[in-house]
Scaffold this motif. Structure first.
Motif, short mmCIF file in Angstrom:
data_model
loop_
_atom_site.label_atom_id
_atom_site.label_comp_id
_atom_site.label_asym_id
_atom_site.label_seq_id
_atom_site.Cartn_x
_atom_site.Cartn_y
_atom_site.Cartn_z
N GLU A 703 0.84 -1.18 0.00
CA GLU A 703 0.00 0.00 0.00
C GLU A 703 0.88 1.24 0.00
N ALA A 704 0.33 2.35 -0.47
CA ALA A 704 1.10 3.59 -0.58
C ALA A 704 1.69 3.97 0.77
N GLY A 705 3.01 4.14 0.81
CA GLY A 705 3.69 4.59 2.02
C GLY A 705 3.84 3.52 3.07
N LYS A 706 3.55 2.26 2.77
CA LYS A 706 3.61 1.18 3.77
C LYS A 706 4.51 0.05 3.28
N GLY A 707 5.78 0.34 3.17
CA GLY A 707 6.72 -0.70 2.81
C GLY A 707 6.82 -0.91 1.32
N LYS A 708 7.56 -1.99 0.98
CA LYS A 708 7.80 -2.30 -0.41
C LYS A 708 6.94 -3.48 -0.86
N SER A 709 6.64 -3.47 -2.17
CA SER A 709 5.90 -4.60 -2.74
C SER A 709 6.80 -5.82 -2.79
N GLN A 710 6.18 -6.94 -2.63
CA GLN A 710 6.88 -8.22 -2.73
C GLN A 710 6.21 -9.04 -3.83
N LEU A 711 6.73 -8.88 -5.03
CA LEU A 711 6.12 -9.52 -6.20
C LEU A 711 7.13 -10.38 -6.92
N SER A 712 6.61 -11.36 -7.63
CA SER A 712 7.43 -12.20 -8.51
C SER A 712 6.72 -12.34 -9.85
N LEU A 713 7.53 -12.47 -10.92
CA LEU A 713 7.00 -12.65 -12.28
C LEU A 713 7.50 -13.98 -12.80
N ARG A 714 6.56 -14.84 -13.18
CA ARG A 714 6.91 -16.17 -13.67
C ARG A 714 6.26 -16.43 -15.03
N ILE A 715 6.98 -17.19 -15.85
CA ILE A 715 6.44 -17.70 -17.12
C ILE A 715 6.33 -19.21 -16.95
N GLN A 716 5.10 -19.71 -16.95
CA GLN A 716 4.84 -21.11 -16.58
C GLN A 716 4.25 -21.88 -17.76
N PRO A 717 4.98 -22.90 -18.26
CA PRO A 717 4.36 -23.79 -19.26
C PRO A 717 3.22 -24.57 -18.61
N LEU A 718 2.19 -24.85 -19.40
CA LEU A 718 1.04 -25.57 -18.87
C LEU A 718 1.18 -27.09 -19.01
N ALA A 719 2.26 -27.52 -19.63
CA ALA A 719 2.47 -28.97 -19.74
C ALA A 719 2.72 -29.55 -18.35
N PRO A 720 2.29 -30.79 -18.09
CA PRO A 720 2.48 -31.41 -16.76
C PRO A 720 3.95 -31.44 -16.36
N ARG A 721 4.19 -31.21 -15.09
CA ARG A 721 5.51 -31.29 -14.47
C ARG A 721 6.53 -30.34 -15.12
N SER A 722 6.05 -29.24 -15.69
CA SER A 722 6.96 -28.27 -16.30
C SER A 722 7.46 -27.30 -15.24
#
Length: 740
Positions: A703-722
């Motif tokens: 939130e504005a003025g309340k610390g830093k964002s904790q985000l991750s960006l992933r590219i995930q194949p939809l094939a099983p066990r990828s």
């Protein structure tokens, strides 16, 4: 100059006094054979002129024969044969020319239809003197066709048989039918009344020539382009006789203008415009009067033409047409339609120009010019190049991923843009390090923009904008303000900036990867913008009060759907064409809100999230709007609906500190199936165009003025066990709205 002989088709003439005939009975030889033919009249009498003839040895002189019917009418079509009683003394040709051979007396006859007339020919023993032996008399003109009252001057000339001139001497003139035409001592013929006559010229040494004269009461016409003239323009009026091969009349004509302040005319028919107005040019003469109306228009101040001339030639496919216009205008910019524009074509084998319609038609390949001329102005010249066809490409915008290929096709098209055949061109790229091309095959080398061109031997090259894009587009505040970046899946630790537009968020690529749509607050409130795939040429698309966010493309790239949140109102799903027109609301609920739209692969349905029933659920509505249909009915929160190429729908099921990716089969009543378990809340989601991968942002946005964002960006194949590909982010970096 033509030597006059007795014409075979004699003109009608008056019947002269009867001639005294000297009959000499002796044997002779017929020198001519009358031509076969139908006789329209029966010959009653034949006359010859002169009555007698005296020649020196070697001297020549023609005789003139005429035939009459019982009523005394001249038979103009009579054909004669000529006969000499003694060819050792005098010879006569088929045409009636007598030549002295030896001293003596002979008789020469003219015969037709068993009728004859003769004359005595005396041949003296002396040879003809200088200037007479072998000489002939000629007249110019050789014939005369006149109107009553018209005159013509006849010029005599004596010539030797070799064509050289000799002295004529005094000539005596005579008209055989003076009631039709008279002739004075100077050889001037005056037409008196309709009919036919013969004018006879006699010179010393027995030289004689004749001229047929026909007087006809024919109509006359004024010829000249004087319908409209500008001040100080001049044009010549001619008097012509249409029934007489449009011959001109010069004598006996008087000219007059009914208003000399508008235009004047001189004695030879030259009309000069003086001032704007109307007048008539009047011709008097030969007992006739003719009038030609004349408009003198105001003086042009400018010449307006289209298309605009250029230093580059205009290209015209063979058999194509195009309109050209040139309009004169006055000082008040009002058109002056009466002004005469003179059009000229440089090479009529290349093009034809219809001056009435202003249409230019291409005939054959090659270069030429078209010129519009207006008196007092510089000529306007169009350079014209007639080509086999106009070169065009099958598309002008191409989007490629790294390493991807696309084929461009160059064609020849006609003026109606119809393909008439393939084009032989040379291909080039202005940035081969971004997009390389070979024989129309374009390959994406590195992210960026390149111009791929096809050049024919004529005209300018035609080009296609090629945009090479990395795998993923994201919005990030890495530089401080939010901007647009690309991510290469083979190098996920590098974000490539494409636009640092402050306030840019929620960017999505068009289906052909050549454009991006995004929401930006740079104008104050959040609005939808469009730009090229490299971030250039941004264009404001929406500017409604409130906020427009979350754009999504239709599969054909022709429309965008987005979330519109009016100030103090309920968020609705809207649709608009990419040119900014035809904006329409797809939802209209009065409670809750409608957000996060996405369009089905067939372009007919729109999935979105709505809280109209209290809980965020997935709904679907037609692209044209209408009644929305609820797709999910759970107590959980659903978000981020995204269609797969099959029409199935992926969406995020919020499980508090975790999330689950669900799949809802299209057209099926079966329950949604889980696809992927994610150990963090999902903030944003997108599906690749082939449906094999998803990209998502997971974590917590500070939130504005309340610390830093904790985000991750992933590219995930939809094939099983990828295994997913993690895109490294800076501490506190916010990454939003991934878009394949």
């Amino acid at each position: 100059m033509t030597i006059l002989r007795l014409p075979a088709d004699r003109q009608e003439l008056g019947r002269p006094r009867r001639l005294v005939r000297h009959a000499i009975a002796c044997a002779g030889v017929v020198l001519g054979v009358a031509p076969a033919g139908l006789r329209a009249q029966t010959v009653s009498e034949v006359q010859v002129t002169p009555e007698t003839m005296t020649l020196a040895v070697g001297q020549k002189q023609p005789i003139f024969a005429t035939a009459y019917d019982r009523q005394g009418n001249l038979i103009a079509t009579a054909k004669f044969t000529f006969w000499s009683s003694d060819t050792s003394i005098a010879k006569v040709t088929r045409e009636g020319t007598v030549q002295g051979v030896a001293a003596g007396l002979a008789k020469v006859e003219a015969r037709t239809q068993r009728r004859r007339a003769s004359l005595a020919v005396l041949i003296t023993g002396a040879s003809a003197g200088p200037g007479s032996a072998g000489s002939l008399l000629t007249l110019e003109p050789t014939t005369a066709m006149l109107l009553p009252g018209e005159t013509v001057r006849i010029t005599p000339q004596a010539v030797h048989e070799d064509g050289s001139s000799t002295v004529v001497g005094k000539v005596t003139w005579k008209s055989l039918k003076p009631e039709v035409a008279t002739v004075d001592s100077t050889g001037t013929v005056l037409a008196v009344a309709p009919g036919k006559s013969i004018v006879q010229a006699s010179a010393p040494a027995g030289l004689m020539a004749t001229l047929p004269v026909e007087v006809e009461q024919a109509d006359i016409a004024l010829v000249g382009d004087i319908d409209a003239l500008g001040p100080q323009d001049a044009e010549t009026l001619l008097v012509r006789v249409p029934s007489q091969n449009n011959r001109e009349i010069h004598s006996g004509i008087q000219w007059q203008s009914t208003d000399t302040s508008v235009a004047t005319v001189d004695s030879i028919g030259i009309v000069t415009a003086r001032a704007p107005g109307h007048t008539e040019i009047v011709m008097h003469g030969l007992g006739l009067e003719r009038r030609a109306p004349l408009l003198v228009h105001k003086l042009p101040e400018r010449l307006v033409v289209s298309p605009k001339p250029s230093t580059e030639p205009l290209l015209f496919p063979v058999k194509s047409t195009r309109q050209f216009n040139a309009v004169a205008q006055g000082a008040d910019s009002a058109p002056i339609p009466e002004v005469r524009i003179v059009w000229e074509v440089g090479d009529s084998s290349r093009v034809a120009f219809d001056r009435t319609t202003g249409t230019l038609a291409a005939r054959d390949t090659g270069a030429t010019t078209l010129t519009a001329n207006l008196h007092g102005f510089e000529p306007v010249v169009w350079r014209v190049q007639v080509v086999p066809g106009l070169v065009s490409l099958d598309r002008t915008r191409v989007g490629l991923r790294l390493g991807e290929h696309a084929a461009l096709t160059a064609s020849l098209r006609d003026d109606d843009n119809k393909v008439i055949g393939p084009a032989t061109v040379q291909w080039s790229s202005d940035h081969p390090e971004i997009a390389a091309v070979s024989n129309g095959d374009v390959r994406g080398v590195s992210p960026g923009h390149a111009l791929v061109s096809a050049a024919a031997p004529w005209g300018k090259p035609v080009s296609a904008d090629v945009f090479v894009t990395a795998d993923l587009l994201v919005t990030s505040n890495r530089s401080g303000a939010f901007g647009l970046y690309q991510v290469r899946s083979d190098s996920p630790d590098t974000l490539l900036p494409i636009s640092l537009d402050g306030g840019a968020t929620q960017a999505v690529r068009s289906p052909d990867r050549t454009r991006i749509a995004y929401s930006s607050t740079k104008a104050g409130s959040a609005d939808i913008y469009l730009a090229d795939a490299d971030g250039r040429n941004p264009r404001h698309l929406t500017s409604d009060p409130g906020a427009e966010t979350q754009p999504a493309w239709t599969p054909d790239g022709g429309r965008l759907v987005y979330t519109a949140t009016p100030t103090g109102g309920v968020a609705q799903v809207m649709s608009v064409k990419v040119d900014g027109t035809d904006s329409r609301a797809l939802t209209s609920s009065t409670t809750g809100g409608n957000t996060a739209p996405d369009v089905s692969p067939d372009g007919r349905r729109v999935a979105f999230v709505s809280t109209r029933d209290g809980n965020p659920e997935i709904y679907e509505v037609g692209l044209e709007g209408g009644e929305a249909r609820r797709l999910t009915k759970t107590g959980d929160k659903e978000a981020n609906p995204r269609y797969l190429p099959s029409g199935d729908l992926l969406y995020v099921l919020d499980k508090g500190s975790k999330a689950r990716l669900m799949r809802l089969a299209s057209g099926s009543s079966a329950a949604p199936l889980p696809v992927l378990e994610i150990d963090q809340p999902v903030v944003a989601l997108d599906v690749s165009s082939d449906g094999d991968r998803v990209a998502y942002v997971a974590g917590k946005v500070a939130e504005a003025g309340k610390g830093k964002s904790q985000l991750s960006l992933r590219i995930q194949p939809l094939a099983p066990r990828s295994t997913p590909v993690l895109v490294p982010l800076h501490p506190g970096e916010q990454v939003l709205s991934p878009s394949f």
